[in-house]
Enzyme design. Structure first.
Site, PDB file in Angstrom:
ATOM      1  N   LYS A 131       0.813  -1.220   0.000  1.00 31.62           N
ATOM      2  CA  LYS A 131       0.000   0.000   0.000  1.00 31.62           C
ATOM      3  C   LYS A 131       0.842   1.264   0.000  1.00 31.62           C
ATOM      4  CE  LYS A 131      -2.211  -0.852   3.867  1.00 31.62           C
ATOM      5  NZ  LYS A 131      -1.881  -2.237   4.217  1.00 31.62           N
ATOM      6  N   THR A 132       1.806   1.322   0.916  1.00 33.99           N
ATOM      7  CA  THR A 132       2.578   2.553   1.077  1.00 33.99           C
ATOM      8  C   THR A 132       3.352   2.883  -0.185  1.00 33.99           C
ATOM      9  OG1 THR A 132       2.785   2.150   3.451  1.00 33.99           O
ATOM     10  CG2 THR A 132       4.341   3.691   2.483  1.00 33.99           C
ATOM     11  N   GLU A 175      -3.498   6.124   1.710  1.00 38.07           N
ATOM     12  CA  GLU A 175      -3.269   4.720   2.019  1.00 38.07           C
ATOM     13  C   GLU A 175      -4.410   4.306   2.934  1.00 38.07           C
ATOM     14  OE1 GLU A 175      -0.236   1.882   4.541  1.00 38.07           O
ATOM     15  OE2 GLU A 175       0.589   3.699   3.615  1.00 38.07           O
TER      16      GLU A 175
END
Length: 480
Positions: A131-132, A175
């Site tokens: 995600k990041t 995020e």
């Protein structure tokens, strides 16, 4: 553990905000955007840091340590999910009857009230892993394409030097955290799902409930769903979606955005094929998994109408994110990196990246198990990942974060699952662990700490131990 309330009716105004645990990556990012949007912000954390200095510079009132009187004249209190309920500031907020928002609810409020609501288009990035980095790629590319996005990410985006910003454009990128269900809060226009690998069962209870949440999250997106074609969990979600517009990405022949001709040695490069046209992408970061992350970001951007060739070039501006294969120093020829990996799949990807750049040297891993429940459930999978891809592993004790200890669950649970006991040490004492790294490591090796806990704090001790065991006085280099 304090969880977000998905049915909470948000107040019309928040007034002065006080953040309890403001130094965390998520909390500090949200606080920064509130500050840049003109809100009065105060906050506290258990220890001082460069992150707190940055918030002070923006005008926040910061306290080190927690005390009831830190709330001052706050109108709204924002808390992190990792907060214990006996925290004096949390208890004071309850005593006063102040609105208390989980950070996810505060982010939801911020998104809904930021800029021109009629023009806002929220891009929410979710998935058990990636995600990041994927959020960082989308944000970096949008910035390179002059879209000036607002964003809140879980880590610092290296090329921008920050984890969040209040931009002037129509896009807001976040995020979106699936660990506590909060990704279902947001009014998402574009949902990017990197993968759906079983995790966070302490919250969901079953893998089926975890999958159900991703189906709801994706189908609620108002414009577009972008989802992996390669991940088995994502494929299961894709099969259940009712959404009218879904774009897939990956190496599979069926992918709408397909990755081809992948070169993973050193900085990764690959071809992305979209609508029958090939575009070559040369990233600045290593790791085959980053080609897939970039393909997902590409799919989001072309799905929003950006020109494919320009999008491919914009993605090449991405320089990485903090705590994702982040180099710290090189001492006596030993390179020391840190990574946020805290799930066996993430560990495998991080160590594969290390393998792609270490050359003839060895990979030495320092693993800090994160959460007692995850360690108990996945000790064997962690051991398998480390034994397969690292030459030697040093296991620390468990970082419990939001959980109470579970009897019998320590780092030894992972170390004991190694088939070859000579390739692992369970060393709960950090100085002893740092000394053990220095004893093992030799010129050309790569040392990597792995966890989403506080394992990065051991790196100064590792560097000092490496220096102390050097055959002659030696300093740290200034480049990797």
């Amino acid at each position: 553990m304090i969880k977000p309330d998905l049915s909470l009716e948000l107040p019309a105004t928040l007034g002065r905000l006080h953040f309890v645990g403001i130094g965390g990556s998520g909390m500090s990012g949200i606080a920064r955007v509130f500050l840049e949007s003109g809100y009065e912000v105060s906050g506290s954390d258990r220890s001082d840091s460069a992150t707190l200095d940055g918030l002070r510079h923006l005008g926040a009132t910061i306290f080190v340590g927690h005390a009831a009187d830190h709330l001052g004249s706050a109108d709204t209190v924002v808390v992190t999910g990792a907060l214990w309920e006996d925290n004096p500031e949390y208890q004071e907020a309850l005593r006063r009857g102040l609105p208390v928002l989980h950070r996810a609810n505060a982010l939801d409020w911020l998104i809904r009230h930021h800029g021109d609501a009629a023009r806002r288009r929220l891009i929410s990035v979710a998935g058990a892993h990636g995600k990041t980095t994927s959020t960082g790629m989308v944000v970096t590319a949008l910035a390179a394409l002059d879209a000036d996005p607002s964003f809140v990410n879980g880590g610092v985006i290296a090329g921008l030097g920050r984890s969040s910003r209040a931009g002037s454009g129509e896009f807001f990128v976040v995020e979106a955290d699936e660990s506590d269900g909060s990704f279902e809060l947001y009014d998402t226009a574009v949902a990017l799902i990197t993968n759906v690998d079983d995790d966070h069962l302490d919250h969901y209870g079953t893998a089926a409930a975890f999958e159900d949440a991703f189906v709801r999250f994706a189908d609620a997106a108002s414009e577009l769903v972008v989802i992996s074609s390669d991940d088995a969990g994502a494929a299961a979600v894709r099969a259940r979606l009712a959404h009218p517009r879904v774009v897939t990405f990956g190496v599979a022949e069926s992918a709408d955005v397909r990755v081809l001709d992948l070169v993973a040695e050193g900085p990764v490069s690959f071809t992305v094929r979209y609508l029958g046209v090939d575009h070559r992408v040369a990233l600045r970061v290593p790791g085959a998994h980053n080609a897939l992350n970039a393909a997902g970001a590409f799919a989001v951007l072309v799905g929003l109408g950006f020109e494919p060739a320009a999008t491919a070039r914009a993605l090449e501006e991405f320089d990485g994110t903090g705590r994702r294969f982040e180099w710290h120093a090189t001492v006596r020829g030993v390179r020391v990196f840190d990574d946020y990996a805290h799930h066996p799949t993430e560990v495998g990807a991080a160590l594969a990246t290390a393998r792609s750049v270490v050359g003839t040297g060895r990979v030495i891993a320092v693993h800090q198990p994160h959460l007692f429940s995850r360690t108990q459930a996945m000790a064997g999978e962690f051991a398998e990942a480390y034994e397969q891809l690292a030459d030697h592993t040093i296991v620390l004790d468990v970082y419990g974060a939001r959980e109470d200890p579970i009897e019998g669950v320590t780092g030894a649970l992972v170390a004991d699952r190694f088939r070859d006991a000579s390739r692992v040490d369970f060393v709960p004492d950090w100085q002893a662990a740092a000394d053990r790294v220095a004893e093992i490591a030799r010129e050309g090796d790569l040392v990597m700490t792995l966890s989403c806990g506080d394992v990065y704090r051991i790196i100064p001790q590792v560097l000092e131990s490496l220096e102390a065991t050097a055959p002659a006085p030696a300093g740290r280099s200034t480049s990797a």
